[in-house]
Design a protein around this motif. Structure first.
Motif, PDB file in Angstrom:
ATOM      1  N   ILE A 109      -9.613   0.366   6.217  1.00 21.22           N
ATOM      2  CA  ILE A 109      -8.166   0.301   6.435  1.00 21.22           C
ATOM      3  C   ILE A 109      -7.710  -1.155   6.570  1.00 21.22           C
ATOM      4  O   ILE A 109      -6.697  -1.553   5.991  1.00 21.22           O
ATOM      5  N   ARG A 110      -8.495  -1.969   7.307  1.00 17.58           N
ATOM      6  CA  ARG A 110      -8.182  -3.407   7.407  1.00 17.58           C
ATOM      7  C   ARG A 110      -8.119  -4.033   6.009  1.00 17.58           C
ATOM      8  O   ARG A 110      -7.231  -4.819   5.690  1.00 17.58           O
ATOM      9  N   LEU A 111      -9.086  -3.634   5.192  1.00 17.70           N
ATOM     10  CA  LEU A 111      -9.188  -4.177   3.842  1.00 17.70           C
ATOM     11  C   LEU A 111      -7.966  -3.810   3.004  1.00 17.70           C
ATOM     12  O   LEU A 111      -7.420  -4.641   2.276  1.00 17.70           O
ATOM     13  N   MET A 112      -7.521  -2.560   3.143  1.00 17.74           N
ATOM     14  CA  MET A 112      -6.345  -2.131   2.380  1.00 17.74           C
ATOM     15  C   MET A 112      -5.126  -2.943   2.804  1.00 17.74           C
ATOM     16  O   MET A 112      -4.354  -3.389   1.959  1.00 17.74           O
ATOM     17  N   VAL A 117       0.846  -1.190   0.000  1.00 17.98           N
ATOM     18  CA  VAL A 117       0.000   0.000   0.000  1.00 17.98           C
ATOM     19  C   VAL A 117       0.883   1.243   0.000  1.00 17.98           C
ATOM     20  O   VAL A 117       1.712   1.420   0.886  1.00 17.98           O
ATOM     21  N   THR A 118       0.702   2.081  -0.994  1.00 18.20           N
ATOM     22  CA  THR A 118       1.417   3.353  -1.064  1.00 18.20           C
ATOM     23  C   THR A 118       0.401   4.476  -1.004  1.00 18.20           C
ATOM     24  O   THR A 118      -0.634   4.407  -1.671  1.00 18.20           O
ATOM     25  N   ALA A 119       0.691   5.478  -0.192  1.00 21.07           N
ATOM     26  CA  ALA A 119      -0.222   6.618  -0.101  1.00 21.07           C
ATOM     27  C   ALA A 119       0.282   7.746  -0.975  1.00 21.07           C
ATOM     28  O   ALA A 119       1.495   7.977  -1.081  1.00 21.07           O
ATOM     29  N   LEU A 120      -0.649   8.426  -1.611  1.00 22.21           N
ATOM     30  CA  LEU A 120      -0.339   9.633  -2.364  1.00 22.21           C
ATOM     31  C   LEU A 120      -0.876  10.778  -1.509  1.00 22.21           C
ATOM     32  O   LEU A 120      -2.085  10.982  -1.430  1.00 22.21           O
ATOM     33  N   GLU A 169      -0.952   7.160   7.958  1.00 16.63           N
ATOM     34  CA  GLU A 169      -0.124   6.350   8.842  1.00 16.63           C
ATOM     35  C   GLU A 169      -0.758   4.988   9.107  1.00 16.63           C
ATOM     36  O   GLU A 169      -0.072   3.992   9.279  1.00 16.63           O
ATOM     37  N   ARG A 170      -2.090   4.971   9.116  1.00  8.52           N
ATOM     38  CA  ARG A 170      -2.783   3.742   9.495  1.00  8.52           C
ATOM     39  C   ARG A 170      -2.852   2.706   8.390  1.00  8.52           C
ATOM     40  O   ARG A 170      -3.158   1.555   8.650  1.00  8.52           O
ATOM     41  N   PHE A 171      -2.627   3.110   7.144  1.00  9.84           N
ATOM     42  CA  PHE A 171      -2.769   2.089   6.095  1.00  9.84           C
ATOM     43  C   PHE A 171      -1.568   1.944   5.153  1.00  9.84           C
ATOM     44  O   PHE A 171      -1.453   0.949   4.457  1.00  9.84           O
ATOM     45  N   ALA A 172      -0.683   2.958   5.120  1.00 13.38           N
ATOM     46  CA  ALA A 172       0.345   2.906   4.078  1.00 13.38           C
ATOM     47  C   ALA A 172       1.723   2.617   4.642  1.00 13.38           C
ATOM     48  O   ALA A 172       2.096   3.128   5.687  1.00 13.38           O
ATOM     49  N   GLU A 173       2.474   1.776   3.937  1.00  9.57           N
ATOM     50  CA  GLU A 173       3.870   1.554   4.289  1.00  9.57           C
ATOM     51  C   GLU A 173       4.707   2.675   3.697  1.00  9.57           C
ATOM     52  O   GLU A 173       5.622   3.181   4.319  1.00  9.57           O
TER      53      GLU A 173
END
Lengths: 252, 319
Positions: free
Chosen positions: B185-188, B45-48, B209-213
């Motif tokens: 978020i769990r799903l991601m 998972v990457t956040a933009l 912070e909660r979903f992206a590495e």
């Protein structure tokens, strides 16, 4: 209803649901059956005209071909893709592994599957009202076929053209009304040279050619076969340009 | 205009990239929405991340092919997304679109997506996708009656119905309640753990912070920073912020400000404006009014000094 059609024609079925989910189908139905009311005038005042002449010259050509048919098709055709652009829902279809031509084809198919029976049904009803006892005569029936074939050709051509228009302008309904009223009615009538680029000219040519009635005439009419070829060409061209447009459209 | 600048940062987040942007720019007339953006991301998972209007949505729309870039190239698994509809077999997109066909039921919408993907077993795929987003119970209701959070989930089910390897999501947590947010978020995480590539846009750092590495920060259409969450967070926290102050007695204010522990430097320009550098913005903002009152100085201005990285970072942190 016809849920088996979802698999081969998902965009078509979606569009049918869209038409019936809103008010557009009912507006179209009212407009399509309006000529039937005018048909009743013939019962009271036939003006000593035969029914075919009355229906063709007092109802079909001035009212249906000139206004009602383009506007009814316009409402459905511009809604089919235009509403998706307006609501920004088009990406649900374009971000899928299906070709843009297929989206255009199914959208047009849905427009025609709804508009053809409704408009032709309205005309058939009008025919039955005007011809009454003579409706079953073979001479009357050949006029009916001319009427329905002419209207069908007009519906298909306007459907493809208005679908295309809706991909280029945001207010396609307004532009289409102006096109139908100004271009097709006024310019076509006063500048005879423009006739060859007016859908109305070819639909009327089909009526006149097929009806084969001395009283129902059109100066400079194109032959039936040629008219059909022109309309088919218009439909194909409109679909191809629509596909090209859909492929290059930037969706915000 | 916006020619590829070799000095511009290029973020390479993976040895096995699935999404690659190569010097991508997008402008509308004089307005530059995205400027020479280069990055590549791989599975996980990457956040933009970026403020509203920073070009996140434009970037996502270019990646999925809805918009054509003005210059540059984008590929997904080696295929260009625009102009080749086959790329969508392996791509699921959740856009920030309000509308979902209101006259369809949730199940009909997901089924339609399965049919458009030409899946062999439409029914099984539909039920699986509905179960993933926990919408099975509400699936027969019309989408028109759904809450915003439910619409987000049904859109996600539609985007996941063909089990794509690459998933793009534009602000998926917008309009969700805390419970739906936790579920999303769990799903991601789960999708990332399965080795799929997820690119998720957001304008809220604490949420990311909660979903992206990994995080890619976009600021004014440019690549601002890239790396894992801790690297970005440290960079943001340690970055000195410059704040501009105006006062009726700037010199008096400046000499008082020097005594504050949060401040690393103070200077006054020739117009009498005070510039302060601080690593602890929040504390500083809290202290200044008290200090001014003690010194009997009237503050006329207090704001971040420019629209650069610092102010954007402070915007992201303050959320």
């Amino acid at each position: 209803m016809a849920s088996a059609l979802w698999r081969p024609l998902p965009v078509f079925m979606l569009t049918i649901r869209q038409f019936f989910g809103g008010k557009s189908v009912w507006v179209v139905a009212v407009l399509a059956f309006l000529p039937a009311l005018f048909g009743m005038i013939y019962w009271f005042d036939s003006g000593d005209n035969p029914p075919a002449y009355f229906l063709a010259e007092n109802i079909y050509r001035p009212l249906v071909i000139a206004t009602l048919l383009p506007i009814t098709v316009l409402i459905l055709a511009t809604g089919a893709l235009g509403n998706e652009i307006e609501d920004a829902t088009l990406p649900y279809l374009t971000l899928k592994p299906i070709s843009r031509l297929r989206i255009v084809f199914e959208k047009l198919l849905a427009t025609l599957v709804v508009s053809l029976p409704i408009i032709l049904g309205g005309l058939l009803t009008t025919y039955l009202i005007v011809f009454r006892g003579d409706a079953g005569e073979s001479e009357s029936l050949s006029f009916l076929w001319a009427l329905l074939a002419s209207a069908a050709a007009g519906i298909v051509a306007y459907g493809a053209v208005f679908l295309l228009v809706s991909l280029f302008v945001a207010r396609a309904l307004l532009v289409g009304i102006v096109y139908a009223l100004v271009w097709e009615s006024l310019l076509g009538r006063f500048l005879t040279g423009l006739k060859i680029v007016s859908i109305r000219h070819y639909t009327e040519s089909i009526l006149v050619g097929m009806a084969d009635d001395r009283d129902i005439a059109l100066t400079g009419a194109t032959g039936v076969a040629t008219s059909v070829v022109v309309i088919v060409a218009v439909v194909i061209a409109a679909m191809l340009i629509s596909t090209w447009r859909l492929r290059n459209l930037n969706l915000e | 205009m916006a020619a590829a600048d070799p000095s511009r940062p290029v973020a390479i987040m993976s040895d096995t990239p699935t999404i690659v942007l190569d010097h991508v720019s997008k402008w509308y007339g004089d307005l530059v929405a995205v400027s020479d953006l280069s990055f590549s991301i791989g599975p996980g998972v990457t956040a933009l991340l970026g403020p509203n209007g920073s070009g996140k949505s434009t970037t996502l729309k270019m990646i999925c092919g809805l918009l054509g870039p003005s210059t540059g190239a984008i590929t997904i698994d080696g295929l260009p997304a625009r102009g080749d509809s086959k790329a969508y077999r392996n791509l699921g997109v959740v856009l920030d679109i309000e509308q979902v066909y209101p006259y369809l039921s949730g199940r009909e919408f997901v089924r339609m997506n399965a049919q458009l993907q030409k899946l062999p077993d439409v029914d099984a795929a539909t039920e699986r996708a509905l179960a993933i987003v926990e919408m099975t119970d509400a699936a027969n209701r019309k989408v028109g009656g759904y809450s915003k959070g439910m619409r987000q989930r049904i859109k996600l089910a539609g985007a996941l119905v063909h089990d794509p390897n690459v998933v793009l999501m534009d602000e998926p947590l917008n309009g969700t309640d805390p419970e739906q947010r936790a579920h999303m978020i769990r799903l991601m995480w789960e999708l990332g753990r399965q080795g799929k590539t997820l690119l998720v846009s957001s304008h809220v750092l604490s949420e990311v912070e909660r979903f992206a590495e990994n995080i890619i920060v976009i600021i004014n259409g440019k690549l601002g920073a890239a790396g894992n969450y801790r690297t970005i967070r440290e960079r943001i926290d340690n970055h000195p912020h410059i704040v501009r102050l105006g006062a009726n007695e700037p010199r008096k204010l400046a000499s008082a400000l020097v005594t504050l522990p949060q401040i690393s430097s103070v200077r006054i320009d020739k117009d009498g404006r005070v510039f302060v550098e601080t690593g602890e913005l929040r504390d500083f903002y809290r202290m200044v009014p008290r200090l001014a009152k003690e010194q009997n100085v009237r503050l006329t201005e207090l704001q971040a000094a420019d629209e650069s990285l610092e102010s954007v970072f402070s915007y992201l942190v303050e959320r």
